[in-house]
Design an enzyme around this catalytic site. Structure first.
Site: not given
Ligand code: CO
Length: 145
Positions: A45, A50, A87-88, A129-130, A133
């Site tokens: 995701g 991000q 998370c990235l 989660h997304e 963000h």
């Molecule tokens: Co994330």
């Protein structure tokens, strides 16, 4: 298409609230294509913030394929489950987060068309989660242990 740099904590842009998308043209399409390439290399995701763009747009790599969500809103959320997340944008950390297991989301596609879609289990977690963000929230804010 291009793979973009992923912004990492503690960059403060990750804490900003992303803005509604109002134009559904070439710039948005390019962004979503680039986000797809960037996510593919690394995760399941990704949210526009991000890659440094404060648009309310995210991608989730679901069981049924990649879904693009522009201006997503959660209409309904049920069930509860604690599961491991990462998370990235947060390197070297994982943690257990309490999430809902069924979500109904209303969003727009890349051309501005509204749709509703249900997500369950892992896909529901990823969507939540997304969407977090887009409001400047990271999973680390919600880790229970
Ligand atoms: Co994330």
């Amino acid at each position: 298409m291009a793979k973009l740099n992923i912004i990492k904590e503690p960059n403060e842009i990750l804490r900003k609230r992303s803005k509604e998308v109002t134009e559904f043209g070439a710039r948005l399409h390019q962004l979503l294509d680039d986000m797809r390439d960037t996510m593919h290399a690394a995760g399941i995701g990704i949210a526009a913030v991000q890659v440094g763009i404060l648009y309310r747009a995210c991608l989730v790599d679901t069981e049924g394929g990649i879904v693009e969500l522009v201006n997503p809103a959660i209409l309904k959320a049920t069930g509860e489950k604690v599961g491991d997340e990462c998370c990235l944008s947060v390197e070297g950390r994982r943690g257990d987060v309490k999430r809902t297991t069924h979500v109904t989301v209303r969003a727009q596609d890349r051309n501005g068309k509204f749709f509703e879609r249900e997500f369950t289990s892992r896909d529901a977690v990823c969507v939540c989660h997304e969407i977090d963000h887009l409001d400047g929230v990271l999973f680390t804010d919600k880790v229970v242990n």
